[in-house]
Scaffold this motif. Structure first.
Motif, PDB file in Angstrom:
ATOM      1  N   ARG A 175     -83.904 -32.332  39.428  1.00 23.83           N
ATOM      2  CA  ARG A 175     -84.377 -32.834  40.724  1.00 23.83           C
ATOM      3  C   ARG A 175     -83.917 -31.913  41.867  1.00 23.83           C
ATOM      4  NH1 ARG A 175     -83.552 -34.057  46.036  1.00 23.83           N
ATOM      5  NH2 ARG A 175     -81.493 -34.868  45.513  1.00 23.83           N
ATOM      6  N   ASP A 176     -82.686 -32.031  42.288  1.00 26.13           N
ATOM      7  CA  ASP A 176     -82.312 -31.335  43.515  1.00 26.13           C
ATOM      8  C   ASP A 176     -82.351 -29.823  43.351  1.00 26.13           C
ATOM      9  OD1 ASP A 176     -81.545 -30.889  46.086  1.00 26.13           O
ATOM     10  OD2 ASP A 176     -79.647 -31.947  45.984  1.00 26.13           O
ATOM     11  N   LYS A 224     -72.909 -37.493  50.458  1.00 28.40           N
ATOM     12  CA  LYS A 224     -74.066 -36.610  50.297  1.00 28.40           C
ATOM     13  C   LYS A 224     -74.071 -35.596  51.434  1.00 28.40           C
ATOM     14  CE  LYS A 224     -79.119 -37.049  50.128  1.00 28.40           C
ATOM     15  NZ  LYS A 224     -79.219 -36.429  48.795  1.00 28.40           N
ATOM     16  N   HIS A 244     -71.628 -34.829  46.568  1.00 31.89           N
ATOM     17  CA  HIS A 244     -72.852 -34.042  46.412  1.00 31.89           C
ATOM     18  C   HIS A 244     -72.894 -33.033  47.541  1.00 31.89           C
ATOM     19  CE1 HIS A 244     -77.272 -33.380  45.810  1.00 31.89           C
ATOM     20  NE2 HIS A 244     -77.279 -33.237  47.122  1.00 31.89           N
ATOM     21  N   HIS A 282     -74.215 -28.656  48.637  1.00 35.66           N
ATOM     22  CA  HIS A 282     -75.072 -27.508  48.320  1.00 35.66           C
ATOM     23  C   HIS A 282     -74.283 -26.227  48.559  1.00 35.66           C
ATOM     24  CE1 HIS A 282     -79.106 -29.553  47.972  1.00 35.66           C
ATOM     25  NE2 HIS A 282     -78.334 -30.535  48.401  1.00 35.66           N
ATOM     26  N   GLN A 328     -76.975 -26.659  43.940  1.00 32.21           N
ATOM     27  CA  GLN A 328     -75.587 -27.069  43.721  1.00 32.21           C
ATOM     28  C   GLN A 328     -74.781 -25.953  43.026  1.00 32.21           C
ATOM     29  OE1 GLN A 328     -78.030 -29.866  43.341  1.00 32.21           O
ATOM     30  NE2 GLN A 328     -77.206 -30.094  45.380  1.00 32.21           N
ATOM     31  N   GLU A 350     -82.295 -32.617  50.962  1.00 37.29           N
ATOM     32  CA  GLU A 350     -81.617 -33.795  50.419  1.00 37.29           C
ATOM     33  C   GLU A 350     -80.474 -33.363  49.516  1.00 37.29           C
ATOM     34  OE1 GLU A 350     -85.230 -36.993  50.353  1.00 37.29           O
ATOM     35  OE2 GLU A 350     -85.130 -35.594  48.685  1.00 37.29           O
TER      36      GLU A 350
END
Ligand SMILES: [Co+2]
Ligand SMILES: [Co+2]
Lengths: 480, 480
Positions: free
Chosen positions: A18-19, A180, A209, A211, A245, B480
């Motif tokens: 997904r991400d 997040k 979470h 990035h 990530q 996101e």
């Protein structure tokens, strides 16, 4: 290490499905490509795999001619032991506006029945009223409810405030809390303080979470591990780093033999990585080399990486790339005017687009998007800092605003829309009604089978895995 | 954080001008491209800039028609406040074999006179006898001597052993200690233990040098910062990550407002970054996209990233890419046979090439390189684990071996080689004699002005900086 002796193993939520591809490849990974990878991932013992929700639903029907519900059911057949996790945008579900409560209920039930076991629920404004209905619906399914704090920095955000929000989420029945950090802004010390603070108050698993955009994510993960974080979000190395990530393999390897050892074997990760490498090859033409590189502009502008590159695209289309610096200065001003929303879908778009207009139209708020208008009316919820009345009036005039839970203004629409969809012959399964309600403009063609998957763009291709590119790059054996 | 209250600011050694382009772009950065960047770097307040030594000397004369001594003098004019640091391979200087002591003395003196202020001295085997002469020469110049431990893992390497080595280096007059992890293998807990252990015994600044290859480097830096490391090696973001160092901007930003704040302004780093982006654009055709990606194979094979891609090249040339797995299994065996040398120039080449031969020649040590022969004779120094006599005899026969300091077997050569070079008309400045001694095969053409800088290879180009590539990558504003 003594300080970790009382801690248990670290859990991993892998985001590759997904991400990771949402961040690196515009959410374009196709179901058919996920399957072999998913079969390998199932062997790892991940706490969960994030594989649905966010922008995947929209992309499936808009670009890929890929039914999102079929994708979920297919993945569910593969992930027998591993819980499938989705990202749910609170009352926005997997769209960009609030839906009535009856749609929220139906959607959550359908997602659960089709295979979701962990629901990560967030609201772009951290307005819990926008999360309440979907959270209650998740609790009704009996699935794992992960309440989410959108992390950001501003004059009105603080560690203390985030801890209070965690307490509210806990009181509403969440089974875990996710911090997040969609922009990759959280610093190691902030991660440590926030995790320690939440865990001191609440007996609940905490997930972080973030990035890798700014290159700080692995440092914050290290601080988080020491602070006792329970779950970290990571992506397999071919889809890790940059705007995605940190790599699953790195985090797992870093803990081998410590008290927080994930117990995931590196050899299993190697099989997953090889499967992921093949997919990465195929999608390389979709991946901007910039998005995998550390972007220190994020640290200066405090903007998510995807937002910066999207602004560049918008300005290019207007032949106004020379205005980029003005836009970058305007964004924090618009964000302040809007009461410091965290920049995450959809607020990242709302703020970014209005900042572009403010610069290009020769005056601030001379042209105002419908989204900003709705935002100022209160239709998105409560801004972190209360809006300035005079400013709002100067922009949208003296029209009525709302202060209630936004969805309270919405009438039920499910049955009416269902009848509508059936009349058009769009409904083969009950979930098609939800697809139609969520994307009424594009769903009909999709549901009628008139869509085709978009082609891959022609672009320079490179290779992945350990085999280097064929063009003649000088190699040195110097290792120092 | 209370645990950091007694610590002072973190210092940064920026490696952009040496290790970063050595790791990512085969050491090909030209002096002319360094100058604008160097002018910006001078403003940052780095503890030092690593800008010379390692493979830069070789590459300058072999490929770039770029005089390394001129480069150093030019940089010295720009770096007035910032100390220029070099990587010195102990008795190997900037070459691949031991040089006699008279050459070592002359080289160190010349490097100091031309602008080096910090000498990082290492030996591939951690054999201090191979470092003693150059260390003494550095002390004579009055410059900063940084003694180096090559970090590796093996049955004969331990944190305790490395701490003992630090004590030996300290006793020999080093002003700081560098933990050099050329493969990116050091785990956060190991970094913490080693730094804490050295600092508990010795009142000396400790530097950690690692590579982002496996994605663990930023985590180990975070642990190192907490453990009180004094200096970290980083590279500016356009040349950071992957087989290079973590990004300077990330480390600096992560510490703003903490007790370990580097005091380097992000705005200054932004100017440096923009200068570096331009250079990155120019060199993009030299950078394998794989080398900037996290490579988890490093964790499985415990090999430096550059070594893996080089093996692929070697096998390709022999049309034997299908033997890659065999070679990867053979490498640890050869390394064990050779007494577990750390894999760093030149031992990385020695082990890698012999492993390839062992696989391709249909039998182990059927063909033996001259370098392995010399290694087994003791000419490179003492292996970390004593060699097995029977094995050595089976490979090189019953020929004499040495146990003394290898350079003790070498006669002085400087004056003789100088006369030789002068006779050939190669010497315009005294340093040309050193260039000739270090690279007698290629220096004459270079010194006569018969060399041309190699052309950049034609290759797919991409863009750098915040402006995305021109080809049509779909962009999503989803954050996101
Ligand atoms: Co290095
Ligand atoms: Co995200």
């Amino acid at each position: 290490m003594s300080r970790e002796n009382t801690m248990t193993k670290l859990n991993i939520t892998d985001t590759t499905l997904r991400d990771a591809h949402q961040s690196l490849a515009a959410t374009r990974m196709r179901t058919e490509d996920m399957l072999g990878l998913a079969r390998e991932m199932e062997k790892a013992g991940f706490w969960s795999v994030e594989a649905w929700g966010g922008a995947t639903f929209d992309t499936c029907i808009r670009y890929l001619n890929d039914d999102p519900w079929d994708r979920l059911r297919t993945l569910r057949e593969i992930f027998v032991k591993t819980p499938i996790q989705m990202l749910l945008r609170g009352q926005n579900l997997v769209g960009y506006r609030h839906y009535p409560d009856d749609v929220v209920d139906k959607f959550v039930t359908a997602a659960s029945e089709n295979g979701i076991s962990v629901f990560r629920v967030f609201d772009a404004l951290n307005d819990i009223r926008n999360m309440q209905r979907s959270m209650a619906a998740v609790i009704d399914t009996g699935d794992h409810l992960q309440g989410t704090i959108c992390y950001t920095t501003s004059p009105v955000h603080s560690i203390k405030g985030f801890i209070s929000m965690a307490e509210e989420l806990y009181a509403l029945g969440c089974s875990s809390i996710c911090i997040k950090d969609m922009a990759g802004l959280i610093m190691p010390e902030a991660a440590r303080e926030l995790i320690t603070g939440i865990k001191a108050k609440l007996d609940i698993p905490v997930c972080l979470h973030t990035h890798s955009t700014s290159g700080i994510a692995p440092m914050s993960y290290q601080a988080a591990i020491e602070a006792g974080v329970d779950i970290l979000d990571t992506a397999m190395s071919p889809f890790a780093g940059g705007t995605s990530q940190p790599a699953t393999e790195s985090i797992v390897a870093s803990l081998i033999g410590t008290s927080r050892d994930t117990q995931i074997p590196l050899s299993t990760l190697r099989s997953i990585k090889l499967a992921a490498c093949n997919i990465r090859c195929k999608y390389d033409c979709l991946i901007d080399p910039i998005s995998v590189r550390i972007d220190s502009d994020v640290l200066v502008y405090q903007l998510p990486g995807g937002m910066i590159s999207n602004l560049v695209s918008q300005l290019k289309e207007q032949n106004a790339l020379d205005k980029m610096d003005d836009v970058l200065l305007e964004i924090p001003k618009v964000r302040a005017d809007l009461g410091y929303p965290p920049l995450v879908t959809p607020t990242s778009q709302i703020v970014g687009t209005q900042a572009v207009l403010n610069v290009l139209m020769g005056g601030r708020y001379k042209t105002v998007t419908n989204e900003v208008r709705d935002y100022l009316k209160g239709l998105y919820g409560k801004s972190p800092k209360p809006l300035d009345d005079a400013l709002v009036t100067s922009i949208i005039g003296d029209i009525p605003r709302i202060t209630c839970r936004p969805a309270d203004t919405l009438e039920p629409i499910y049955e009416k829309m269902k009848a509508d969809a059936e009349a058009q012959g769009l409904v083969k399964k009950e979930e098609d009604v939800l697809t139609y309600i969520l994307y009424p403009a594009i769903a009909p063609a999709f549901l009628k089978g008139e869509k085709k998957a978009e082609a891959f763009p022609a672009a320079p291709t490179t290779t992945a895995g350990i085999v280097p590119a064929d063009y003649d790059i000088p190699r040195s054996m110097e290792v120092e």
